[in-house]
Design an enzyme around this catalytic site. Structure first.
Site, PDB file in Angstrom:
ATOM      1  N   LYS A  23       0.837  -1.191   0.000  1.00  0.00           N
ATOM      2  CA  LYS A  23       0.000   0.000   0.000  1.00  0.00           C
ATOM      3  C   LYS A  23       0.881   1.255   0.000  1.00  0.00           C
ATOM      4  CE  LYS A  23      -3.666  -1.970   2.941  1.00  0.00           C
ATOM      5  NZ  LYS A  23      -4.860  -1.791   2.097  1.00  0.00           N
TER       6      LYS A  23
ATOM      7  N   ASP B 295      -2.930  -7.647  -1.528  1.00  0.00           N
ATOM      8  CA  ASP B 295      -3.668  -6.726  -0.667  1.00  0.00           C
ATOM      9  C   ASP B 295      -5.147  -7.104  -0.575  1.00  0.00           C
ATOM     10  OD1 ASP B 295      -3.918  -4.595   1.055  1.00  0.00           O
ATOM     11  OD2 ASP B 295      -4.225  -3.104  -0.525  1.00  0.00           O
TER      12      ASP B 295
ATOM     13  N   GLU C 154      -6.103  -9.785   0.972  1.00  0.00           N
ATOM     14  CA  GLU C 154      -5.755 -10.903   1.846  1.00  0.00           C
ATOM     15  C   GLU C 154      -6.865 -11.279   2.821  1.00  0.00           C
ATOM     16  OE1 GLU C 154      -5.870  -7.860   4.604  1.00  0.00           O
ATOM     17  OE2 GLU C 154      -4.995  -7.786   2.603  1.00  0.00           O
TER      18      GLU C 154
ATOM     19  N   ARG D  11     -10.046 -11.798   2.508  1.00  0.00           N
ATOM     20  CA  ARG D  11     -10.937 -12.874   2.050  1.00  0.00           C
ATOM     21  C   ARG D  11     -10.243 -14.229   2.089  1.00  0.00           C
ATOM     22  NH1 ARG D  11     -11.757  -9.619  -3.360  1.00  0.00           N
ATOM     23  NH2 ARG D  11     -11.390  -8.020  -1.787  1.00  0.00           N
TER      24      ARG D  11
END
Length: 469
Positions: free
Chosen positions: A240, A310, A312, A314
């Site tokens: 990020k 990113d 992650e 789920r």
């Protein structure tokens, strides 16, 4: 007893007189001329956010006018704890006990302070709960405590809220209410069939884990709560930007929500068999971090291509949802800070949820409105399922376009839940971006009060709870 409340009326309690615009004129007409002149000269308006001390002839203040919005019961006096001087206050109004309970909850939530790192010696205004019965007092206390727990967990920075710390909080909650808590940690996750959770969390020196809390009578219907506990989210190798990472201590907000909801369920002694499953990980970057293009064989046996590290959350949830479904509970509810798309859809102050169990939605809306805890359903639009297609695996972990991100995330999770299994997925912000009465800036529980009220109605015969106050 929370230190923002007084159980009995104090002899010197100051009276709060809540008035909306419809009642104000009639009240004013009943006052002596001196008081009418004072109120008019002060330009008091009977609307939310306004209050006025009423000095008596001896100069003392024993009554305070409070402007309210008639439609906002929970938040009617929620801004006052931060505005009033130290002392005990009591409400002078003809409200029903139920409405008084809601107002007291708002007062308690408005009294919240996060003081782990900076203590405040500022004196507290306390609200008298005199006139409420024992069950109503406990409802106020436990609601304020549960939401405070959620806020505290989210507000705590990642250095002090890694997977092991989150597990400690669950252990303490279990100890308070007589629940059992077990953990599966580190490489043991592979043997216990949690491959996705292990893959997301393996790069951190804070070992990933599954936290499993169980409580209640096996003879009762089972309710399983599933929480995303990403204690910090760098984004992984798809890192990020700095501004996107700044608030990622809150990415364990889903875990905080299910612990807060579990607190309410156990405190009320609901006749359910409760199970709470949390995947606690630190999505860190190291030589063994999972990579874009990797393929994970999940607990269910479905293969997932990692399109973006990113996405992650789920991956953490899918193994837990599979496990939850293995017991065919009466209901599964998961909470997660899953997508920015949900924030675009409903903003930061509404809990978005997705479900195919349409028969549950009306009751959930009804309780959300009554509790002033807004929730809104997004559709699990099946044609968008093709946006998760992968050329090398059963599905990809993120959509092929930036559109409908909250829906495609929900559809990803749906792939791990049988059509016949009642399931609701909540996608929440878990953070107040602005301060409002009873809702300070920072970590926040969204949908928890609404869901608890709905569960309480659905499983309406309480047990005799054995817990410590």
């Amino acid at each position: 007893m929370n230190d923002c409340f007084e159980l009995h009326n104090a002899a010197q309690a100051t009276t709060l007189i809540p008035l909306d615009a419809n009642l104000f004129d009639a009240w004013l007409e009943r006052q002596p001329e001196r008081m009418r002149n004072w109120v008019k000269a002060s330009r008091f308006q009977a609307r939310a956010g306004h209050h006025l001390a009423l000095p008596e002839t001896d100069g003392c203040v024993r009554r305070i006018l409070v402007g309210i919005d008639l439609e906002a019961t929970t938040w009617a006096v929620a801004d006052l704890p931060g505005k009033l001087r130290e002392g005990v206050y009591t409400l002078d109004c003809d409200w029903t006990p139920e409405r008084r309970v809601q107002a007291a909850i708002g007062w308690g939530l408005g009294s919240y302070r996060f003081e782990r790192y900076r203590r405040s010696d500022a004196p507290r205004a306390r609200l008298s709960l005199a006139g409420l019965d024992n069950d109503q007092v406990k409802r106020v206390e436990h609601t304020v405590a549960a939401i405070g727990l959620v806020r505290d967990l989210i507000n705590t920075p990642a250095e002090d809220m890694m997977p092991e710390h989150l597990a400690e909080s669950a252990e303490q909650l279990g100890k308070t209410f007589g629940a059992t808590v077990r953990q599966v940690v580190g490489d043991d996750l592979l043997e216990a069939h949690y491959p996705s959770i292990h893959q997301v969390g393996r790069a951190s020196h804070h070992a990933p884990r599954v936290i499993d809390l169980q409580w209640g009578d096996d003879a009762h219907p089972q309710v399983t709560l599933v929480g995303k506990g990403v204690c910090f989210d760098t984004g992984g190798l798809d890192i990020k930007p700095g501004n996107g990472m700044r608030l990622m201590k809150k990415d364990m907000g889903g875990a905080a929500h299910v612990l807060g909801l579990a607190h309410l369920i156990m405190a009320a002694g609901l006749p359910v068999r409760l199970r709470v499953l949390i995947g606690a990980v630190d999505n860190a970057i190291d030589g063994n971090a999972f990579r874009p293009g990797d393929v994970i064989t999940t607990r269910k046996g479905l293969t997932v291509e990692v399109d973006n590290t990113d996405a992650e959350g789920r991956l953490v949830l899918c193994d837990l949802l599979t496990q939850a479904c293995e017991e065919t509970p009466a209901l599964i509810i998961d909470f997660a800070t899953l997508t920015g798309a949900a924030r675009v859809a409903v903003g930061t102050e509404i809990a978005a949820f997705l479900t195919d169990a349409s028969e549950l939605v009306h009751d959930l809306y009804r309780h959300a409105e009554k509790q002033e805890d807004p929730c809104w359903r997004l559709p699990l639009h099946e044609p968008y399922r093709e946006l998760l297609e992968s050329s090398v695996a059963d599905l990809a972990n993120s959509g092929s376009t930036p559109y409908a991100g909250a829906i495609t995330a929900g559809l990803f999770l749906k792939a791990f839940v049988p059509q016949t299994q009642p399931w609701i997925h909540f996608d929440v912000m878990a953070w107040n971006t602005r301060a409002r009465p009873g809702r300070p800036k920072g970590g926040e529980a969204l949908g928890v009060r609404a869901v608890f009220a709905w569960l309480e109605e659905r499983f309406s015969t309480p047990q005799d709870p054995d817990y410590r106050d």
